[in-house]
Enzyme design. Structure first.
Site, PDB file in Angstrom:
ATOM      1  CG  ASP A  71     -10.251  -5.113 -19.169  1.00 20.46           C
ATOM      2  OD1 ASP A  71      -9.135  -5.634 -18.936  1.00 20.46           O
ATOM      3  OD2 ASP A  71     -11.318  -5.759 -19.130  1.00 20.46           O
ATOM      4  CE1 TYR A  93      -0.778 -12.413  -9.361  1.00 23.37           C
ATOM      5  CE2 TYR A  93       0.636 -13.985  -8.228  1.00 23.37           C
ATOM      6  CZ  TYR A  93       0.253 -12.682  -8.474  1.00 23.37           C
ATOM      7  OH  TYR A  93       0.911 -11.645  -7.835  1.00 23.37           O
ATOM      8  CG  ASN A 111       1.073  -1.807  -9.509  1.00 23.61           C
ATOM      9  OD1 ASN A 111       1.667  -2.364  -8.588  1.00 23.61           O
ATOM     10  ND2 ASN A 111      -0.194  -1.400  -9.390  1.00 23.61           N
ATOM     11  CE  LYS A 153       1.990 -10.340 -10.938  1.00 23.87           C
ATOM     12  NZ  LYS A 153       2.310  -8.908 -10.936  1.00 23.87           N
TER      13      LYS A 153
HETATM   14  N1  LIG Z   1      -0.184  -6.990  -2.324  1.00 22.54           N
HETATM   15  C1  LIG Z   1       0.855  -7.771  -2.128  1.00 22.54           C
HETATM   16  O1  LIG Z   1       1.263  -8.065  -0.993  1.00 22.54           O
HETATM   17  C2  LIG Z   1       1.603  -8.297  -3.331  1.00 22.54           C
HETATM   18  C3  LIG Z   1       2.357  -9.464  -3.204  1.00 22.54           C
HETATM   19  C4  LIG Z   1       3.050  -9.928  -4.307  1.00 22.54           C
HETATM   20  C5  LIG Z   1       2.997  -9.237  -5.504  1.00 22.54           C
HETATM   21  N2  LIG Z   1       2.238  -8.112  -5.602  1.00 22.54           N
HETATM   22  C6  LIG Z   1       2.186  -7.422  -6.887  1.00 22.54           C
HETATM   23  O2  LIG Z   1       2.275  -6.025  -6.649  1.00 22.54           O
HETATM   24  C7  LIG Z   1       1.402  -5.317  -7.532  1.00 22.54           C
HETATM   25  C8  LIG Z   1       0.427  -4.469  -6.742  1.00 22.54           C
HETATM   26  O3  LIG Z   1      -0.229  -5.270  -5.782  1.00 22.54           O
HETATM   27  P1  LIG Z   1      -1.695  -4.898  -5.268  1.00 22.54           P
HETATM   28  O4  LIG Z   1      -2.029  -5.901  -4.224  1.00 22.54           O
HETATM   29  O5  LIG Z   1      -1.764  -3.448  -4.993  1.00 22.54           O
HETATM   30  O6  LIG Z   1      -2.510  -5.209  -6.621  1.00 22.54           O
HETATM   31  P2  LIG Z   1      -4.100  -5.347  -6.806  1.00 22.54           P
HETATM   32  O7  LIG Z   1      -4.776  -4.486  -5.821  1.00 22.54           O
HETATM   33  O8  LIG Z   1      -4.459  -6.797  -6.840  1.00 22.54           O
HETATM   34  O9  LIG Z   1      -4.282  -4.800  -8.288  1.00 22.54           O
HETATM   35  C9  LIG Z   1      -3.851  -3.502  -8.668  1.00 22.54           C
HETATM   36  C10 LIG Z   1      -4.782  -2.941  -9.687  1.00 22.54           C
HETATM   37  O10 LIG Z   1      -4.723  -3.697 -10.892  1.00 22.54           O
HETATM   38  C11 LIG Z   1      -5.844  -3.297 -11.641  1.00 22.54           C
HETATM   39  N3  LIG Z   1      -6.321  -4.322 -12.570  1.00 22.54           N
HETATM   40  C12 LIG Z   1      -6.774  -5.572 -12.300  1.00 22.54           C
HETATM   41  N4  LIG Z   1      -7.197  -6.173 -13.439  1.00 22.54           N
HETATM   42  C13 LIG Z   1      -7.018  -5.256 -14.444  1.00 22.54           C
HETATM   43  C14 LIG Z   1      -7.288  -5.248 -15.831  1.00 22.54           C
HETATM   44  N5  LIG Z   1      -7.828  -6.293 -16.464  1.00 22.54           N
HETATM   45  N6  LIG Z   1      -6.965  -4.132 -16.542  1.00 22.54           N
HETATM   46  C15 LIG Z   1      -6.441  -3.072 -15.942  1.00 22.54           C
HETATM   47  N7  LIG Z   1      -6.161  -2.995 -14.631  1.00 22.54           N
HETATM   48  C16 LIG Z   1      -6.457  -4.081 -13.892  1.00 22.54           C
HETATM   49  C17 LIG Z   1      -6.966  -2.982 -10.653  1.00 22.54           C
HETATM   50  O11 LIG Z   1      -7.491  -1.720 -11.051  1.00 22.54           O
HETATM   51  P3  LIG Z   1      -9.014  -1.257 -10.720  1.00 22.54           P
HETATM   52  O12 LIG Z   1      -9.120  -1.338  -9.222  1.00 22.54           O
HETATM   53  O13 LIG Z   1      -9.044   0.123 -11.246  1.00 22.54           O
HETATM   54  O14 LIG Z   1      -9.927  -2.188 -11.430  1.00 22.54           O
HETATM   55  C18 LIG Z   1      -6.245  -2.945  -9.309  1.00 22.54           C
HETATM   56  O15 LIG Z   1      -6.569  -1.826  -8.533  1.00 22.54           O
HETATM   57  C19 LIG Z   1       0.724  -6.372  -8.406  1.00 22.54           C
HETATM   58  O16 LIG Z   1       1.428  -6.506  -9.615  1.00 22.54           O
HETATM   59  C20 LIG Z   1       0.845  -7.641  -7.588  1.00 22.54           C
HETATM   60  O17 LIG Z   1       0.872  -8.815  -8.375  1.00 22.54           O
HETATM   61  C21 LIG Z   1       1.542  -7.633  -4.550  1.00 22.54           C
END
Ligand SMILES: NC(=O)c1ccc[n+]([C@@H]2O[C@H](COP(=O)([O-])OP(=O)(O)OC[C@H]3O[C@@H](n4cnc5c(N)ncnc54)[C@H](OP(=O)(O)O)[C@@H]3O)[C@@H](O)[C@H]2O)c1
Length: 249
Positions: free
Chosen positions: A58, A159, A85, A163
């Site tokens: 975590d 958030y 990430n 960021k």
């Molecule tokens: N998805 C989009 O369209 C989008 C848009 C803008 C920016 N982003 C950025 O791109 C990156 C990936 O996006 P995503 O949508 O794939 O992300 P996500 O699914 O929201 O999160 C990625 C992983 O982060 C882990 N996480 C959350 N809280 C945590 C903690 N306290 N300690 C350790 N791990 C933790 C979770 O792991 P577990 O599942 O193992 O708990 C989750 O699977 C992120 O940085 C996000 O901000 C994404």
């Protein structure tokens, strides 16, 4: 070549890990709760031709950041690429932002990348995977941000602020750790929907994207690999991958 990708048990992190494995990296697949997902990412990395192992933590807790660092140091003497990430995209009306929510966002998106980079710095200094630089000349840190870091989304203050701080951390590292270690940011637009967005919201948001569609996790993964392997003079910048969304009024 060795890479650590945080939050790689699913979604974008998994795409990054698997793409790196395809390109010859051994990957440390970090996860928090997604144990099964992390195992699937590890299996997909093996299938893609790379070695991989899962490491839990975590990252909002400093001691877990240290444990992840220790797990990587126990396996490898060098680290070529570190991808920050892991993230939590969580809305909270301004009046309801409590200390816990604020600290969760700041510790995950800012403190963890600082602590993990600091802990792995000797390995990063001894790494190197970029064309035009000899192995051992230094590795790369890639920070996954968000276009919302400088264009706030209402309801996501903690958030967005965290960021934005990650962007500054990326720049600080670029200035202080170069020339050995490069530091680059990638800011996705919409590449994967949050599970709680309904169809109407998805259609409305996609309609604002000049490219006329959302992106994909692979769009991010390909750029991570490019930054790490093919862009030796890229340092201290944040690259949007958003189909032109952040360019529009
Ligand atoms: N998805 C989009 O369209 C989008 C848009 C803008 C920016 N982003 C950025 O791109 C990156 C990936 O996006 P995503 O949508 O794939 O992300 P996500 O699914 O929201 O999160 C990625 C992983 O982060 C882990 N996480 C959350 N809280 C945590 C903690 N306290 N300690 C350790 N791990 C933790 C979770 O792991 P577990 O599942 O193992 O708990 C989750 O699977 C992120 O940085 C996000 O901000 C994404």
């Amino acid at each position: 070549m060795h890479a650590l990708v945080t939050g790689a048990g699913q979604r974008v992190g998994r795409a990054i890990a698997v793409d790196l494995a395809r390109r010859g990296f051994d990957v440390a697949v970090h996860y928090r709760h997604s144990r099964t997902g992390a195992d699937q990412t590890v299996a997909a990395c093996h299938e893609a031709g790379g070695e991989a192992f899962a490491v839990a933590g975590d990252l909002s807790k400093a001691e877990d950041c240290r444990a992840v660092v220790d797990a990587v140091r126990a396996r490898w003497d060098t680290l070529d690429l570190l991808v920050h990430n892991a993230s939590t995209f969580e809305a909270r009306p301004f009046e309801e932002i409590g200390l816990e929510h604020w600290e969760q966002m700041m510790s995950l998106h800012v403190r963890a990348p600082m602590l993990i980079t600091q802990g792995l710095l000797p390995l990063l200094r001894a790494g190197g995977c970029t064309q035009g630089r000899a192995p051992g000349e230094g590795g790369v840190v890639v920070h996954i941000g968000d276009i919302g870091a400088d264009r706030p989304l209402a309801g996501y203050t903690a958030y967005s602020v965290s960021k934005a701080a990650l962007v500054m951390l990326m720049k600080c590292m670029a200035v202080e750790l170069a020339p050995a270690v490069r530091s680059v940011g990638i800011s996705p637009g919409q590449v994967m929907w949050p599970p709680d967005y309904d169809e109407a919201k998805r259609v409305r948001l996609a309609g604002r994207i000049p490219m006329g569609r959302v992106g994909s996790p692979e769009d991010i993964a390909k750029l991570v690999s490019f930054v790490a392997m093919e862009a030796p003079y890229l340092n201290g910048v944040i690259l949007p991958v958003d189909g032109g969304l952040s360019a529009r009024y």
